[in-house]
Design a protein around this motif. Structure first.
Motif, PDB file in Angstrom:
ATOM      1  N   THR A  16      -1.752  19.220  42.340  1.00  0.00           N
ATOM      2  CA  THR A  16      -0.444  19.790  42.018  1.00  0.00           C
ATOM      3  C   THR A  16      -0.466  21.301  42.144  1.00  0.00           C
ATOM      4  N   ALA A  17      -1.449  21.826  42.869  1.00  0.00           N
ATOM      5  CA  ALA A  17      -1.585  23.275  42.969  1.00  0.00           C
ATOM      6  C   ALA A  17      -0.569  23.862  43.935  1.00  0.00           C
ATOM      7  N   LEU A  18      -0.958  24.969  44.580  1.00  0.00           N
ATOM      8  CA  LEU A  18      -0.030  25.720  45.397  1.00  0.00           C
ATOM      9  C   LEU A  18       0.423  24.977  46.633  1.00  0.00           C
ATOM     10  N   SER A  19       1.652  25.259  47.029  1.00  0.00           N
ATOM     11  CA  SER A  19       2.051  24.923  48.371  1.00  0.00           C
ATOM     12  C   SER A  19       1.236  25.819  49.283  1.00  0.00           C
ATOM     13  N   PRO A  20       1.113  25.488  50.581  1.00  0.00           N
ATOM     14  CA  PRO A  20       0.162  26.195  51.425  1.00  0.00           C
ATOM     15  C   PRO A  20       0.246  27.711  51.387  1.00  0.00           C
ATOM     16  N   LYS A  21       1.435  28.275  51.131  1.00  0.00           N
ATOM     17  CA  LYS A  21       1.474  29.733  51.056  1.00  0.00           C
ATOM     18  C   LYS A  21       2.433  30.162  49.964  1.00  0.00           C
ATOM     19  N   VAL A  22       1.971  31.034  49.099  1.00  0.00           N
ATOM     20  CA  VAL A  22       2.806  31.598  48.046  1.00  0.00           C
ATOM     21  C   VAL A  22       2.686  33.102  48.121  1.00  0.00           C
ATOM     22  N   PRO A  61      -7.652  33.471  50.704  1.00  0.00           N
ATOM     23  CA  PRO A  61      -7.696  32.168  51.383  1.00  0.00           C
ATOM     24  C   PRO A  61      -7.948  31.048  50.390  1.00  0.00           C
ATOM     25  N   GLN A  62      -7.213  29.960  50.523  1.00  0.00           N
ATOM     26  CA  GLN A  62      -7.419  28.816  49.649  1.00  0.00           C
ATOM     27  C   GLN A  62      -8.609  27.986  50.115  1.00  0.00           C
ATOM     28  N   ASP A  63      -9.265  27.330  49.155  1.00  0.00           N
ATOM     29  CA  ASP A  63     -10.357  26.426  49.483  1.00  0.00           C
ATOM     30  C   ASP A  63     -10.347  25.284  48.473  1.00  0.00           C
ATOM     31  N   ASP A  64     -11.449  24.561  48.373  1.00  0.00           N
ATOM     32  CA  ASP A  64     -11.475  23.389  47.503  1.00  0.00           C
ATOM     33  C   ASP A  64     -11.428  23.745  46.025  1.00  0.00           C
ATOM     34  N   TYR A  65     -11.528  25.023  45.674  1.00  0.00           N
ATOM     35  CA  TYR A  65     -11.438  25.437  44.275  1.00  0.00           C
ATOM     36  C   TYR A  65     -10.033  25.895  43.888  1.00  0.00           C
ATOM     37  N   SER A  66      -9.162  26.107  44.860  1.00  0.00           N
ATOM     38  CA  SER A  66      -7.829  26.637  44.578  1.00  0.00           C
ATOM     39  C   SER A  66      -7.018  25.631  43.769  1.00  0.00           C
ATOM     40  N   ASN A  67      -6.582  26.044  42.580  1.00  0.00           N
ATOM     41  CA  ASN A  67      -5.806  25.124  41.744  1.00  0.00           C
ATOM     42  C   ASN A  67      -4.698  25.819  40.959  1.00  0.00           C
ATOM     43  N   VAL A  68      -4.427  27.085  41.253  1.00  0.00           N
ATOM     44  CA  VAL A  68      -3.373  27.786  40.542  1.00  0.00           C
ATOM     45  C   VAL A  68      -2.015  27.316  41.071  1.00  0.00           C
ATOM     46  N   THR A  69      -1.076  27.074  40.171  1.00  0.00           N
ATOM     47  CA  THR A  69       0.228  26.524  40.537  1.00  0.00           C
ATOM     48  C   THR A  69       1.270  27.631  40.675  1.00  0.00           C
ATOM     49  N   GLU A  70       2.370  27.307  41.343  1.00  0.00           N
ATOM     50  CA  GLU A  70       3.455  28.263  41.489  1.00  0.00           C
ATOM     51  C   GLU A  70       4.037  28.633  40.122  1.00  0.00           C
ATOM     52  N   LYS A  71       4.088  27.679  39.211  1.00  0.00           N
ATOM     53  CA  LYS A  71       4.617  27.946  37.875  1.00  0.00           C
ATOM     54  C   LYS A  71       3.780  29.021  37.184  1.00  0.00           C
ATOM     55  N   ILE A  72       2.455  28.943  37.317  1.00  0.00           N
ATOM     56  CA  ILE A  72       1.595  29.944  36.697  1.00  0.00           C
ATOM     57  C   ILE A  72       1.733  31.289  37.398  1.00  0.00           C
ATOM     58  N   LEU A  73       1.796  31.274  38.725  1.00  0.00           N
ATOM     59  CA  LEU A  73       1.932  32.526  39.455  1.00  0.00           C
ATOM     60  C   LEU A  73       3.227  33.247  39.118  1.00  0.00           C
ATOM     61  N   SER A  74       4.249  32.503  38.719  1.00  0.00           N
ATOM     62  CA  SER A  74       5.519  33.138  38.357  1.00  0.00           C
ATOM     63  C   SER A  74       5.395  33.957  37.075  1.00  0.00           C
ATOM     64  N   LEU A 386       0.452  19.309  35.606  1.00  0.00           N
ATOM     65  CA  LEU A 386       1.540  18.686  36.340  1.00  0.00           C
ATOM     66  C   LEU A 386       2.810  18.660  35.493  1.00  0.00           C
ATOM     67  N   VAL A 387       2.671  18.289  34.215  1.00  0.00           N
ATOM     68  CA  VAL A 387       3.827  18.243  33.314  1.00  0.00           C
ATOM     69  C   VAL A 387       4.435  19.627  33.159  1.00  0.00           C
ATOM     70  N   ARG A 388       3.597  20.649  32.987  1.00  0.00           N
ATOM     71  CA  ARG A 388       4.113  22.014  32.853  1.00  0.00           C
ATOM     72  C   ARG A 388       4.798  22.487  34.128  1.00  0.00           C
ATOM     73  N   THR A 389       4.217  22.132  35.277  1.00  0.00           N
ATOM     74  CA  THR A 389       4.788  22.554  36.545  1.00  0.00           C
ATOM     75  C   THR A 389       6.191  21.999  36.728  1.00  0.00           C
ATOM     76  N   ILE A 390       6.397  20.757  36.338  1.00  0.00           N
ATOM     77  CA  ILE A 390       7.700  20.113  36.525  1.00  0.00           C
ATOM     78  C   ILE A 390       8.654  20.428  35.382  1.00  0.00           C
ATOM     79  N   GLY A 391       8.178  20.331  34.151  1.00  0.00           N
ATOM     80  CA  GLY A 391       9.056  20.491  32.997  1.00  0.00           C
ATOM     81  C   GLY A 391       9.153  21.900  32.459  1.00  0.00           C
TER      82      GLY A 391
END
Length: 453
Positions: A16-22, A61-74, A386-391
């Motif tokens: 549920t992390a980032l879309s390919p580019k933020v 660059p994103q890799d297999d460790y990237s897990n920050v979400t758009e909600k958090i980046l906001s 996931l819940v925080r990202t959506i709700g």
């Protein structure tokens, strides 16, 4: 600081992390002074075109460790601790004024310098390695942190700046900032909160000058580690540093909460301090933990270039202090833009007594969600994220109500209760149903669970 860290659970990369580019446009603040420069928070997500994250003027660059979400980046760059008259700003200013007033250098200037505009993007080396946290330590897990990639992350504690500030030649400083951790969801936990780090180093002369016959005392020895001292510290040095630390923090808490405050110390163990303690205060008849502290690991101090000094460090949560002092019941309120909340903290001076007056208490809406866990490793923090990202901030609490293992298939089922409540208005059943349905669908799609909806 890292001493307040709660170690827990097993890691699993969240899809549920980032879309390919933020993109997050802004300029990072690296200056080391006591001004309140803020990192801009002009946040925007763009269409997928590359596998990078652009944050505060840099690309990662994103890799297999990237897990920050758009909600958090906001949330990056909001810097609530630098927003005038915000309750977190009030607490920060109270602590800062106390240290400026009571701890002066030889020329009468403040002994402690304050840094409240440092960038929240740090390296893994800053956040863990330089603090001597082992490679296999639980605090490094993806489940508990927000990683941009394997090398960079959003700081999990203000201790991430400790080594750099000592290395720059500072002996006494406070570092304040927003920190990021993946955690449970309730009224006292939020994935972004604010910490204040305090560090003080002593030379041999500074520590022993006021001690009778202190000329013959030394900071270091060729000894061995015990429950009360590190192997290279003399017992006299450790006891004096410990006494100074507890005295400083007791005065600080008394200054904030008033005379007659009861304080007690609880021994504990942190990865890079020894000995170490947690401070609890008795406020209105209830004992509450407010900070962690300890004598700094000498290897850390030495590696930062202060080999001839010994020191202490503490870390406190600004939200924790503000919730106690102002009687704020829900951590989500700190992010409120409602003037009914914000105006309550505007006053003629930072020490004005304020008791938060609750906004109209809107009713909660409760929905349960049950699903079979996937066969591979499952992380509760992935589900919470996931819940925080959506709700978002409509989610007041998520509680694991039931865990069931099927006697034949051995499959495990979790049932979570999600409490929806807006802090500023009444929610409708229709909007909650849409959000809850989106959570169900995303859990199946992103986490690989089998729904029991």
């Amino acid at each position: 600081m890292a001493m307040l860290w709660k170690f827990m659970r097993v890691a699993k990369y969240s899809k549920t992390a980032l879309s390919p580019k933020v993109k997050v446009r802004g300029i990072p603040t690296h200056s080391r002074h006591s001004s309140s420069k803020s990192v801009p928070s002009d946040f925007a997500a763009s269409a997928p075109c590359s596998n990078t994250v652009e944050l505060l003027g840099k690309s990662y660059p994103q890799d297999d460790y990237s897990n920050v979400t758009e909600k958090i980046l906001s949330k990056v760059g909001k810097n609530l601790h630098n927003r005038k008259h915000h309750p977190l700003w009030l607490i920060k200013e109270q602590v800062k004024e106390h240290f400026y007033k009571h701890y002066l250098g030889r020329r009468g200037t403040p002994l402690f310098s304050v840094y409240d505009g440092l960038s929240p993007v740090v390296t893994v080396q800053q956040n863990f390695d330089r603090l001597l946290i082992p490679q296999n330590h639980a605090s490094r897990r993806k489940e508990d942190n927000y990683y941009l990639n394997r090398d960079h992350m959003l700081r999990a504690h203000t201790s991430a700046h400790q080594w750099d500030l000592i290395h720059s030649g500072l002996d006494a400083f406070l570092a304040v900032g927003d920190v990021y951790r993946r955690d449970t969801i309730d009224n006292t936990h939020y994935p972004v909160f604010h910490q204040m780090e305090g560090v003080r180093l002593f030379s041999c002369h500074e520590l022993f000058s006021s001690i009778k016959d202190g000329e013959g005392l030394q900071l270091f020895e060729q000894g061995h580690r015990t429950a009360h001292k590190q192997e290279c510290h003399t017992m006299e040095a450790v006891r004096l540093v410990e006494f100074n630390l507890k005295q400083v923090l007791t005065k600080l808490m008394t200054h904030i909460f008033g005379d007659g405050l009861q304080v007690r110390w609880v021994d504990c163990y942190f990865p890079f301090t020894h000995p170490s303690f947690e401070m609890e205060i008795n406020f209105q008849g209830e004992w509450m933990e407010v900070l962690g502290c300890g004598v700094m690991e000498q290897q850390l101090v030495n590696s930062a270039g202060a080999q001839d000094k010994i020191g202490w460090a503490f870390g406190l949560g600004l939200e924790r202090l503000a919730m106690i002092l102002y009687d704020i019941p829900d951590i989500r309120l700190f992010w409120s833009e409602d003037e009914r909340f914000l105006k309550q903290f505007i006053g003629p001076h930072i020490w004005q007594k304020i008791k938060f007056q609750p906004l109209s208490r809107y009713p909660p809406l409760i929905n349960d969600i049950s699903f079979w866990l996937p066969s591979e490793t499952y992380s509760q923090n992935d589900f919470y994220d996931l819940v925080r990202t959506i709700g978002g901030d409509l989610i007041e609490k998520v509680v694991l109500r039931d865990e069931f293992a099927h006697p034949k298939t051995k499959k495990v089922s979790h049932c979570y209760r999600i409490v929806y409540r807006h802090p500023e208005r009444t929610l409708t059943q229709d909007e909650v149903h849409r959000i809850h349905r989106a959570i169900e669908e995303s859990a199946v799609r992103e986490l690989g669970v089998e729904g029991r909806f």
